[in-house]
Design a protein around this motif. Sequence first.
Motif, PDB file in Angstrom:
ATOM      1  N   TYR A  13       4.435  -7.378   5.399  1.00 22.07           N
ATOM      2  CA  TYR A  13       5.703  -7.929   4.933  1.00 22.07           C
ATOM      3  C   TYR A  13       5.478  -8.752   3.663  1.00 22.07           C
ATOM      4  O   TYR A  13       6.206  -8.618   2.682  1.00 22.07           O
ATOM      5  CB  TYR A  13       6.339  -8.775   6.028  1.00 22.07           C
ATOM      6  N   CYS A  14       4.459  -9.575   3.668  1.00 20.41           N
ATOM      7  CA  CYS A  14       4.150 -10.380   2.483  1.00 20.41           C
ATOM      8  C   CYS A  14       3.774  -9.495   1.298  1.00 20.41           C
ATOM      9  O   CYS A  14       4.225  -9.732   0.170  1.00 20.41           O
ATOM     10  CB  CYS A  14       3.011 -11.352   2.779  1.00 20.41           C
TER      11      CYS A  14
ATOM     12  N   ALA B  17       6.952 -10.436  -5.926  1.00 16.72           N
ATOM     13  CA  ALA B  17       6.503 -11.726  -6.454  1.00 16.72           C
ATOM     14  C   ALA B  17       5.147 -12.156  -5.898  1.00 16.72           C
ATOM     15  O   ALA B  17       4.523 -13.073  -6.412  1.00 16.72           O
ATOM     16  CB  ALA B  17       7.543 -12.803  -6.152  1.00 16.72           C
ATOM     17  N   VAL B  18       4.690 -11.487  -4.852  1.00 22.20           N
ATOM     18  CA  VAL B  18       3.427 -11.846  -4.215  1.00 22.20           C
ATOM     19  C   VAL B  18       2.306 -10.988  -4.792  1.00 22.20           C
ATOM     20  O   VAL B  18       2.337  -9.769  -4.698  1.00 22.20           O
ATOM     21  CB  VAL B  18       3.508 -11.650  -2.679  1.00 22.20           C
ATOM     22  N   SER B  19       1.329 -11.645  -5.390  1.00 22.90           N
ATOM     23  CA  SER B  19       0.202 -10.902  -5.952  1.00 22.90           C
ATOM     24  C   SER B  19      -1.060 -11.077  -5.112  1.00 22.90           C
ATOM     25  O   SER B  19      -1.967 -10.258  -5.174  1.00 22.90           O
ATOM     26  CB  SER B  19      -0.078 -11.349  -7.379  1.00 22.90           C
ATOM     27  N   THR B  20      -1.118 -12.150  -4.325  1.00 27.43           N
ATOM     28  CA  THR B  20      -2.307 -12.440  -3.544  1.00 27.43           C
ATOM     29  C   THR B  20      -1.911 -13.078  -2.218  1.00 27.43           C
ATOM     30  O   THR B  20      -1.021 -13.918  -2.182  1.00 27.43           O
ATOM     31  CB  THR B  20      -3.227 -13.427  -4.292  1.00 27.43           C
TER      32      THR B  20
ATOM     33  N   SER C  58      -4.149  -4.133   4.087  1.00 28.92           N
ATOM     34  CA  SER C  58      -4.061  -3.746   2.675  1.00 28.92           C
ATOM     35  C   SER C  58      -4.179  -2.237   2.485  1.00 28.92           C
ATOM     36  O   SER C  58      -3.798  -1.707   1.446  1.00 28.92           O
ATOM     37  CB  SER C  58      -5.128  -4.465   1.844  1.00 28.92           C
ATOM     38  N   GLU C  59      -4.689  -1.549   3.499  1.00 32.52           N
ATOM     39  CA  GLU C  59      -4.858  -0.103   3.416  1.00 32.52           C
ATOM     40  C   GLU C  59      -3.761   0.653   4.172  1.00 32.52           C
ATOM     41  O   GLU C  59      -3.704   1.879   4.103  1.00 32.52           O
ATOM     42  CB  GLU C  59      -6.226   0.281   3.987  1.00 32.52           C
ATOM     43  N   ALA C  60      -2.901  -0.076   4.864  1.00 31.94           N
ATOM     44  CA  ALA C  60      -1.854   0.557   5.671  1.00 31.94           C
ATOM     45  C   ALA C  60      -0.719   1.063   4.793  1.00 31.94           C
ATOM     46  O   ALA C  60      -0.541   0.630   3.660  1.00 31.94           O
ATOM     47  CB  ALA C  60      -1.316  -0.451   6.686  1.00 31.94           C
TER      48      ALA C  60
END
Length: 75
Positions: free
Chosen positions: A26-27, A32-35, A53-55
Amino acid sequence: MVGKVERMRPLAEARDCTLAELALLYCLAHEAVSTIIPGVKTAAQAHDNASASEATPLTQEEMTHIQKIAQDETG
């Protein structure tokens, strides 16, 4: 709050992921979320977090479903 999390469990199960992975997905779905820097206590948690991160990214339908649950004031 616990009720809202439990209402998200079927979505996580349908995606074959944990609730933590669902939260990370979700994040990651927000432009706007890069990390994301999640906390971990075990190697297994670190592995699960990395798996997010791979899903496959959340669909717009899944995002809308999560947002509706989050905004529901009845719990």
